[in-house]
Design an enzyme around this catalytic site. Structure first.
Site, PDB file in Angstrom:
ATOM      1  CG  HIS A  15      -1.891   1.103   1.292  1.00 58.32           C
ATOM      2  ND1 HIS A  15      -3.207   0.917   1.670  1.00 58.32           N
ATOM      3  CD2 HIS A  15      -1.783   2.429   1.019  1.00 58.32           C
ATOM      4  CE1 HIS A  15      -3.850   2.068   1.629  1.00 58.32           C
ATOM      5  NE2 HIS A  15      -3.000   3.016   1.236  1.00 58.32           N
ATOM      6  CG  ASN A  43      -5.253   8.558  -3.093  1.00 55.06           C
ATOM      7  OD1 ASN A  43      -4.221   8.014  -3.488  1.00 55.06           O
ATOM      8  ND2 ASN A  43      -5.322   9.187  -1.935  1.00 55.06           N
ATOM      9  CE  LYS A  97      -7.854   2.089  -0.368  1.00 44.21           C
ATOM     10  NZ  LYS A  97      -6.735   3.011  -0.200  1.00 44.21           N
ATOM     11  CG  HIS A 134      -9.754   4.648   3.574  1.00 46.81           C
ATOM     12  ND1 HIS A 134      -8.531   5.284   3.635  1.00 46.81           N
ATOM     13  CD2 HIS A 134     -10.433   5.058   4.681  1.00 46.81           C
ATOM     14  CE1 HIS A 134      -8.490   6.054   4.712  1.00 46.81           C
ATOM     15  NE2 HIS A 134      -9.633   5.934   5.367  1.00 46.81           N
ATOM     16  CG  ASP A 240      -1.714   4.751   3.920  1.00 47.85           C
ATOM     17  OD1 ASP A 240      -1.750   5.137   2.740  1.00 47.85           O
ATOM     18  OD2 ASP A 240      -2.545   5.084   4.777  1.00 47.85           O
ATOM     19  CB  ALA A 256      -4.691  12.713   6.377  1.00 45.03           C
TER      20      ALA A 256
HETATM   21  O1  DOR Z   1      -3.373   9.586   5.716  1.00 48.27           O
HETATM   22  C1  DOR Z   1      -3.702   9.235   4.610  1.00 48.27           C
HETATM   23  N1  DOR Z   1      -3.147   9.787   3.497  1.00 48.27           N
HETATM   24  N2  DOR Z   1      -4.656   8.295   4.469  1.00 48.27           N
HETATM   25  C2  DOR Z   1      -5.162   7.972   3.273  1.00 48.27           C
HETATM   26  O2  DOR Z   1      -6.046   7.150   3.227  1.00 48.27           O
HETATM   27  C3  DOR Z   1      -4.715   8.678   2.056  1.00 48.27           C
HETATM   28  C4  DOR Z   1      -3.374   9.226   2.216  1.00 48.27           C
HETATM   29  C5  DOR Z   1      -2.982  10.202   1.126  1.00 48.27           C
HETATM   30  O3  DOR Z   1      -3.283   9.956  -0.039  1.00 48.27           O
HETATM   31  O4  DOR Z   1      -2.342  11.212   1.452  1.00 48.27           O
HETATM   32 ZN    ZN Z   2      -3.421   5.010   1.519  1.00 50.18          ZN
END
Ligand code: DOR
Ligand code: ZN
Length: 335
Positions: A15, A43, A97, A134, A240, A256
Site C-alpha cells: 500500500h 487516489n 480500491k 479504506h 501507506d 493526512a
Molecule cells: O493519511 C492518509 N493519506 N490516508 C489515506 O487514506 C490517504 C493518504 C494520502 O493519499 O495522502
Molecule cells: Zn493510503
C-alpha cells in the site's frame, strides 16, 4: 553475539502513494531502491478510474521504478464499472480500491452509497478482481474504523469468492476479523505498529504523524504489533507512505499522510529485533503477500547493518516520519 547484519528477500509494500509528476519522481525511487514491488494507490486528481488514465499512470510509474527492479502493482479507483471495462483492465491491476466519499485525502469522488457499486462487486467477484477498502465511516474520528467493521463482515459474507483487503487496519477489533472470514486479509502500516494518538496530539501537535485512519489507543497498537510480530498469515505490510509537501503538513489544515517509504524497512528490522521476532519479518514483509496476492516480484536481497544512521530532515520538500532521529539499522547493500 548480537546480530550485526540481517537480510530480507524481495520485500513488498502492499500500500503506497507514489503521486505523479515531480513528487512521483522524488518519492518512488526511495521505495524502489529497497522494495521489490508494491501496490500503487489510485487516489490522484483526477483518480485513476479509466483505461486511458491507467495506461498513462502505469507508464509514468514504470519509467521511474523499472531501472530499480521494482514491480508496481497498479489499482483502479472504485466507481460503477461495466463488465467490458473491468475485463479490459483486469490483467493490468492487482485490485480496485474503494474509498468511501470524503473520508481521506482525494476521496471526494469516492463511493457515497455502497449500493451504487453492488453490480461492480458482483462482476469483480466473477472476474476474480480483488477489492481493497479504506474502511472508515464518517462517525467520530476515533470510532470510524470500528463503525465500518460490519460493512467488511457484510461484504465478506455476501461476496464469499471476492478477496477483500482491509487496508491500514488500526484497531484490535479489525485485527480480530482476520480470523473470522477466509476472504478477508489486511495491510498494516509502520506508524500504526509504533504510535498511538498520544504521539500525534498528546503533547505538541505532530503533523508528520497525522494520517487517516488516525492512530488509536495503546491496546490497539499492541494488538496490531502482536499480529505483525507473529506474521499472522492474513496480514501484510503496507506502509501507506503518503507524501505531502511540507507546507501542506506544517500549516492550519494539515493534510493526512505519513511519509515512511525511505525508513520503513530499517525501522521494521529494529522493531522486530527489539521483540525477538526477526525470524518472522520475511513473512510479514514478503512471503505472506506473495501467497495472498499471488505475485512473483523481482529477486532482490536487501542487507541491513546495525551501524546506525540519522533519518534525513527532508527529502526535497517532504518531511519523513521521525525526521532527524537515529535509526539503529541502515541499508548496507541491495543486490
Ligand atoms: O493519511 C492518509 N493519506 N490516508 C489515506 O487514506 C490517504 C493518504 C494520502 O493519499 O495522502
Ligand atoms: Zn493510503
Amino acid at each position: 553475539m548480537p546480530n550485526t547484519t540481517f537480510s530480507l528477500h524481495s520485500p513488498l509494500d502492499m500500500h503506497i502513494h507514489f503521486r505523479e509528476g515531480a513528487m512521483l519522481r522524488r518519492v518512488a525511487p526511495l521505495s524502489a531502491e529497497t522494495f521489490a514491488g508494491g501496490v500503487i494507490m489510485p487516489n490522484l486528481v483526477p483518480p485513476v478510474d479509466n483505461q486511458v488514465r491507467l495506461d498513462r499512470y502505469d507508464r509514468e510509474v514504470r519509467e521511474v521504478v523499472e531501472p530499480l527492479a521494482f514491480e508496481p502493482y497498479m489499482t483502479l479507483f472504485m466507481r460503477p464499472y461495466t463488465e467490458s471495462e473491468l475485463a479490459s483492465m483486469k490483467d493490468r491491476i492487482i485490485g480496485v480500491k474503494l474509498y468511501p466519499e470524503g473520508v481521506t485525502t482525494h476521496s471526494e469522488q469516492g463511493v457515497g452509497d455502497l449500493g451504487d457499486v453492488e453490480d461492480t462487486l458482483d462482476l469483480m467477484q466473477d472476474l476474480g478482481i480483488r477489492l481493497m477498502v479504506h474502511g472508515e465511516s464518517t462517525d467520530f474520528v476515533m470510532d470510524r474504523e470500528r463503525a465500518f467493521l460490519p460493512v467488511y463482515e457484510n461484504l465478506a459474507r455476501r461476496f464469499p469468492r471476492l478477496h477483500i483487503v482491509m487496508e491500514h487496519i488500526t484497531t484490535r477489533e479489525a485485527a480480530a476479523l482476520l480470523d473470522r472470514h477466509e476472504n478477508l486479509s489486511a495491510t498494516v502500516t509502520l506508524q500504526h505498529l509504533l504510535i498511538t494518538l498520544d504521539d500525534v496530539a498528546g503533547g505538541l501537535l505532530n503533523p508528520h504523524l497525522f494520517c487517516k485512519p488516525i492512530a488509536k489507543r495503546p491496546e490497539d497498537r499492541d494488538a496490531l504489533l502482536a499480529l505483525a510480530l507473529d506474521a499472522h498469515p492474513g496480514l501484510v505490510f503496507g506502509s501507506d507512505s503518503a507524501p505531502h509537501p511540507v507546507d501542506k503538513k506544517e500549516c492550519a489544515g494539515c493534510a493526512a499522510g505519513v511519509f515512511t517509504a525511505p525508513i520503513a524497512l530499517q525501522m521494521l528490522v529494529g522493531l522486530f529485533e527489539e521483540h525477538g521476532a526477526l525470524d518472522r519479518l520475511q513473512a510479514f514483509v514478503s512471503d505472506n503477500a506473495k501467497r495472498i496476492y499471488d505475485v512473483d516480484p523481482p529477486a532482490k536481497t536487501v542487507v541491513f547493518a546495525k551501524t546506525g544512521a540519522a533519518i534525513p530532515e527532508r527529502y526535497g520538500d517532504v518531511v519523513p516520519m521521525y525526521a532527524g532521529r537515529d535509526l539503529e539499522w541502515k541499508v548496507a547493500e541491495v543486490r
